[in-house]
Motif scaffolding. Structure first.
Motif, PDB file in Angstrom:
ATOM      1  N   SER A  92      -8.493 -14.069  -4.521  1.00 30.16           N
ATOM      2  CA  SER A  92      -8.213 -14.243  -6.086  1.00 30.16           C
ATOM      3  C   SER A  92      -9.422 -15.187  -6.378  1.00 30.16           C
ATOM      4  O   SER A  92      -9.139 -16.244  -6.805  1.00 30.16           O
ATOM      5  N   LEU A  93     -10.713 -14.662  -6.560  1.00 26.69           N
ATOM      6  CA  LEU A  93     -11.842 -15.586  -6.660  1.00 26.69           C
ATOM      7  C   LEU A  93     -11.950 -15.418  -8.283  1.00 26.69           C
ATOM      8  O   LEU A  93     -12.265 -16.520  -8.977  1.00 26.69           O
ATOM      9  N   LEU A  94     -11.881 -14.319  -8.892  1.00 22.89           N
ATOM     10  CA  LEU A  94     -12.106 -14.126 -10.226  1.00 22.89           C
ATOM     11  C   LEU A  94     -11.019 -14.371 -11.057  1.00 22.89           C
ATOM     12  O   LEU A  94     -10.329 -13.356 -11.762  1.00 22.89           O
ATOM     13  N   GLN A  95     -10.413 -15.725 -11.240  1.00 22.25           N
ATOM     14  CA  GLN A  95      -9.212 -16.173 -12.103  1.00 22.25           C
ATOM     15  C   GLN A  95      -9.309 -17.402 -12.752  1.00 22.25           C
ATOM     16  O   GLN A  95      -9.960 -18.117 -12.032  1.00 22.25           O
ATOM     17  N   ASP A  96      -8.900 -17.696 -13.838  1.00 18.16           N
ATOM     18  CA  ASP A  96      -8.734 -18.727 -14.358  1.00 18.16           C
ATOM     19  C   ASP A  96      -7.389 -19.574 -14.425  1.00 18.16           C
ATOM     20  O   ASP A  96      -7.317 -20.611 -15.029  1.00 18.16           O
ATOM     21  N   ALA A  97      -6.349 -19.153 -13.685  1.00 17.15           N
ATOM     22  CA  ALA A  97      -5.136 -19.776 -13.758  1.00 17.15           C
ATOM     23  C   ALA A  97      -5.232 -21.020 -12.974  1.00 17.15           C
ATOM     24  O   ALA A  97      -4.414 -22.044 -13.371  1.00 17.15           O
ATOM     25  N   THR A  98      -6.298 -21.377 -11.985  1.00 14.71           N
ATOM     26  CA  THR A  98      -6.123 -22.579 -11.422  1.00 14.71           C
ATOM     27  C   THR A  98      -7.282 -23.374 -11.922  1.00 14.71           C
ATOM     28  O   THR A  98      -7.612 -24.526 -11.271  1.00 14.71           O
ATOM     29  N   GLY A  99      -7.780 -22.848 -13.015  1.00 18.78           N
ATOM     30  CA  GLY A  99      -8.825 -23.842 -13.824  1.00 18.78           C
ATOM     31  C   GLY A  99     -10.189 -22.915 -14.242  1.00 18.78           C
ATOM     32  O   GLY A  99     -10.303 -21.898 -13.447  1.00 18.78           O
ATOM     33  N   LYS A 101     -13.425 -23.616 -13.944  1.00 15.14           N
ATOM     34  CA  LYS A 101     -14.629 -23.666 -13.015  1.00 15.14           C
ATOM     35  C   LYS A 101     -14.701 -22.613 -11.826  1.00 15.14           C
ATOM     36  O   LYS A 101     -15.941 -22.233 -11.473  1.00 15.14           O
ATOM     37  N   THR A 102     -13.713 -21.895 -11.392  1.00 11.69           N
ATOM     38  CA  THR A 102     -13.751 -21.002 -10.306  1.00 11.69           C
ATOM     39  C   THR A 102     -14.677 -19.834 -10.772  1.00 11.69           C
ATOM     40  O   THR A 102     -15.478 -19.544  -9.951  1.00 11.69           O
ATOM     41  N   ILE A 103     -14.336 -18.955 -11.656  1.00 14.42           N
ATOM     42  CA  ILE A 103     -15.086 -17.996 -12.396  1.00 14.42           C
ATOM     43  C   ILE A 103     -16.759 -18.178 -12.354  1.00 14.42           C
ATOM     44  O   ILE A 103     -17.541 -17.414 -11.880  1.00 14.42           O
ATOM     45  N   PRO A 104     -17.180 -19.291 -13.010  1.00 16.89           N
ATOM     46  CA  PRO A 104     -18.531 -19.466 -13.088  1.00 16.89           C
ATOM     47  C   PRO A 104     -19.100 -19.918 -11.769  1.00 16.89           C
ATOM     48  O   PRO A 104     -20.360 -19.541 -11.519  1.00 16.89           O
ATOM     49  N   TYR A 105     -18.399 -20.475 -10.765  1.00 12.02           N
ATOM     50  CA  TYR A 105     -19.093 -20.707  -9.434  1.00 12.02           C
ATOM     51  C   TYR A 105     -19.303 -19.173  -8.772  1.00 12.02           C
ATOM     52  O   TYR A 105     -20.521 -19.173  -8.375  1.00 12.02           O
ATOM     53  N   TYR A 106     -18.408 -18.605  -8.622  1.00 11.11           N
ATOM     54  CA  TYR A 106     -18.385 -17.321  -7.785  1.00 11.11           C
ATOM     55  C   TYR A 106     -19.415 -16.240  -8.542  1.00 11.11           C
ATOM     56  O   TYR A 106     -20.129 -15.508  -7.894  1.00 11.11           O
ATOM     57  N   THR A 107     -19.375 -15.960 -10.047  1.00 10.70           N
ATOM     58  CA  THR A 107     -20.141 -15.241 -10.433  1.00 10.70           C
ATOM     59  C   THR A 107     -21.805 -15.860 -10.502  1.00 10.70           C
ATOM     60  O   THR A 107     -22.726 -15.111 -10.644  1.00 10.70           O
ATOM     61  N   GLY A 108     -21.778 -17.260 -10.531  1.00  9.88           N
ATOM     62  CA  GLY A 108     -23.023 -17.984 -10.272  1.00  9.88           C
ATOM     63  C   GLY A 108     -23.473 -17.531  -9.047  1.00  9.88           C
ATOM     64  O   GLY A 108     -24.937 -17.416  -8.902  1.00  9.88           O
ATOM     65  N   PHE A 136     -15.349 -13.381 -19.400  1.00 11.80           N
ATOM     66  CA  PHE A 136     -15.431 -11.639 -19.438  1.00 11.80           C
ATOM     67  C   PHE A 136     -16.920 -11.331 -19.046  1.00 11.80           C
ATOM     68  O   PHE A 136     -17.180 -10.766 -18.394  1.00 11.80           O
ATOM     69  N   ALA A 137     -17.850 -11.850 -19.925  1.00 11.39           N
ATOM     70  CA  ALA A 137     -19.367 -11.683 -19.909  1.00 11.39           C
ATOM     71  C   ALA A 137     -20.022 -11.732 -18.424  1.00 11.39           C
ATOM     72  O   ALA A 137     -20.395 -10.818 -17.753  1.00 11.39           O
ATOM     73  N   PRO A 138     -19.632 -12.960 -17.867  1.00 12.44           N
ATOM     74  CA  PRO A 138     -20.356 -13.220 -16.597  1.00 12.44           C
ATOM     75  C   PRO A 138     -19.774 -12.273 -15.529  1.00 12.44           C
ATOM     76  O   PRO A 138     -20.391 -11.577 -14.441  1.00 12.44           O
ATOM     77  N   ILE A 139     -18.265 -11.930 -15.546  1.00 11.37           N
ATOM     78  CA  ILE A 139     -17.537 -11.010 -14.456  1.00 11.37           C
ATOM     79  C   ILE A 139     -18.265  -9.709 -14.932  1.00 11.37           C
ATOM     80  O   ILE A 139     -18.619  -8.944 -13.813  1.00 11.37           O
ATOM     81  N   ARG A 140     -18.482  -9.170 -16.210  1.00 12.41           N
ATOM     82  CA  ARG A 140     -18.699  -7.738 -16.174  1.00 12.41           C
ATOM     83  C   ARG A 140     -20.293  -7.608 -15.679  1.00 12.41           C
ATOM     84  O   ARG A 140     -20.593  -6.550 -15.146  1.00 12.41           O
ATOM     85  N   ARG A 141     -21.162  -8.647 -15.998  1.00  9.31           N
ATOM     86  CA  ARG A 141     -22.433  -8.608 -15.795  1.00  9.31           C
ATOM     87  C   ARG A 141     -22.659  -8.341 -14.083  1.00  9.31           C
ATOM     88  O   ARG A 141     -23.403  -7.475 -13.648  1.00  9.31           O
ATOM     89  N   VAL A 142     -21.746  -9.309 -13.284  1.00  8.41           N
ATOM     90  CA  VAL A 142     -22.291  -9.172 -11.765  1.00  8.41           C
ATOM     91  C   VAL A 142     -21.547  -7.935 -11.388  1.00  8.41           C
ATOM     92  O   VAL A 142     -21.876  -7.600 -10.365  1.00  8.41           O
ATOM     93  N   MET A 143     -20.415  -7.536 -11.780  1.00  9.19           N
ATOM     94  CA  MET A 143     -19.751  -6.205 -11.374  1.00  9.19           C
ATOM     95  C   MET A 143     -20.691  -5.307 -11.690  1.00  9.19           C
ATOM     96  O   MET A 143     -21.028  -4.321 -10.713  1.00  9.19           O
TER      97      MET A 143
END
Length: 376
Positions: A92-99, A101-108, A136-143
């Motif tokens: 579960s890398l792309l979620q913000d339930a734990t904070g 910063k997670t999504i910006p790291y993995y999409t970065g 949503f935007a960084p997730i959409r872009r990398v996908m």
């Protein structure tokens, strides 16, 4: 890219939540590495994985592959320039339930690879929940820029669709751990310290700050023990946290009283296959951790899930099951009745759910098959 003995060599970076002593995520990594090796052998590709890890030395020792620090920008830049592709997942890398910063790291990490012209692959990820709209935007872009996208449930695919990822680009596959094998030469026996009592694997995690969910879980286990003698074997999937949580529940069971039943804590293990072996020795699993439930399904161990997150319900649904309760509500007598009935019909459960389990085990190889084909 290289070629040795007519076999193509492909250096791939594997990005995920690795090196944090979480048995579930380590099982994901082990499963991905196994699948890549097997599919590479089948398709004439030799994969050279480089894992982004919080503890590179430990990861290298555990898996026998190269590992580098996950948070070093200079190392990331160097390794991505040297690689033939980057795999992001699973878990579960792309979620913000734990904070946040997670999504910006993995999409970065994915964005850096894409900027450097490297193909990227999304490997059986669980996506969501995403509560911050700006993510949503960084997730959409990398996908949309990835060569291959796979997610581990239909709900993740639906979320990606809602934020603008074309559905035809998304493949729904099982969690990689459905394909994890037992260690070679595994001993399936467990010392019969409690006569022939059925062994109930228990996997709990700290979730509610007030501990009310653990109190309810202890009451449910005690209700089962009041009906029949059982051996509760607590399995710590994330160390040291789960061992502490398990001890809290075991102390509560002692205070309530469980008659001739037994409660014990299994020794923590860094090796995910050893934890899979622990689960395989159980007669039934009562699990809150997602990968405890996946381990049980992998080994056809009848299971009862306690939901704290939609990913639990999503996995259970794929087996035709529903959670017995949640961290907000769990009826002890309902749990005890269901568990007692299940212990009386273990083979029947395997018959009813065996076909779904077999299908998930086969489909768990799909991402590795696709990545090997795309890089060959």
């Amino acid at each position: 890219m290289g070629k040795t003995s007519n076999r193509q060599v492909r250096r791939v970076i594997v990005s995920g939540y690795y090196g944090f002593n979480n048995s579930g995520d380590e099982a994901v990594l082990k499963s991905i590495l196994n699948a890549l090796h097997a599919e590479g052998e089948a398709q004439g590709v030799t994969f050279e994985p480089v894992v982004l890890s919080a503890d590179p030395a430990w990861t290298t020792k555990m898996y026998g592959c190269e590992a580098v620090p996950r948070m070093s920008p200079s190392v990331l830049l160097r390794e991505i320039r040297r690689c033939d592709g980057l795999i992001s997942g699973g878990g579960s890398l792309l979620q913000d339930a734990t904070g946040w910063k997670t999504i910006p790291y993995y999409t970065g990490v994915l964005t850096l690879a894409q900027m450097l012209g490297k193909p990227t692959f999304i490997y059986s990820q669980g996506v969501g929940p995403v509560n911050r709209g700006w993510l949503f935007a960084p997730i959409r872009r990398v996908m949309n820029k990835s060569k291959y996208v796979s997610v581990r449930d239909a709900e993740s695919a639906a979320l990606l669709g809602r934020i603008g990822v074309a559905q035809e680009r998304i493949e729904v596959v099982p969690d990689p751990v459905m394909g994890l094998p037992l260690p070679e030469g595994a001993d399936l026996s467990l010392a019969a310290a409690a006569n022939d009592m059925p062994i109930i694997g228990v996997s709990l995690r700290h979730w509610r700050k007030d501990g009310a969910d653990l109190e309810r879980a202890a009451a449910a286990l005690a209700a089962l023990a009041s009906r029949r003698a059982v051996r509760f074997r607590f399995l710590p999937f994330h160390t040291p946290d789960d061992a502490v949580t398990s001890q809290v529940v075991m102390d509560r069971l002692k205070a309530i009283g469980i008659g001739s039943s037994v409660a014990e804590l299994a020794a923590p293990s860094d090796d995910p296959q050893q934890m899979l072996l622990e689960v395989s020795r159980c007669d039934m699993m009562f699990g809150m951790r997602l990968h405890a439930l996946i381990y049980a399904a992998n080994q056809r161990i009848p299971l009862i899930g306690l939901s704290y997150d939609p990913k639990i319900d999503q996995f259970l649904n794929r087996l035709g099951l529903t959670a017995v309760g949640t961290t907000e509500q769990l009826d002890p007598e309902q749990f005890a009745s269901g568990a007692d009935a299940l212990l009386n019909d273990l083979d029947g459960w395997r018959t009813r759910h065996g076909e779904a389990i077999d299908r998930l085990k086969r489909e768990a190889q799909r991402p590795a098959q696709q990545i090997a084909a795309l890089l060959s």
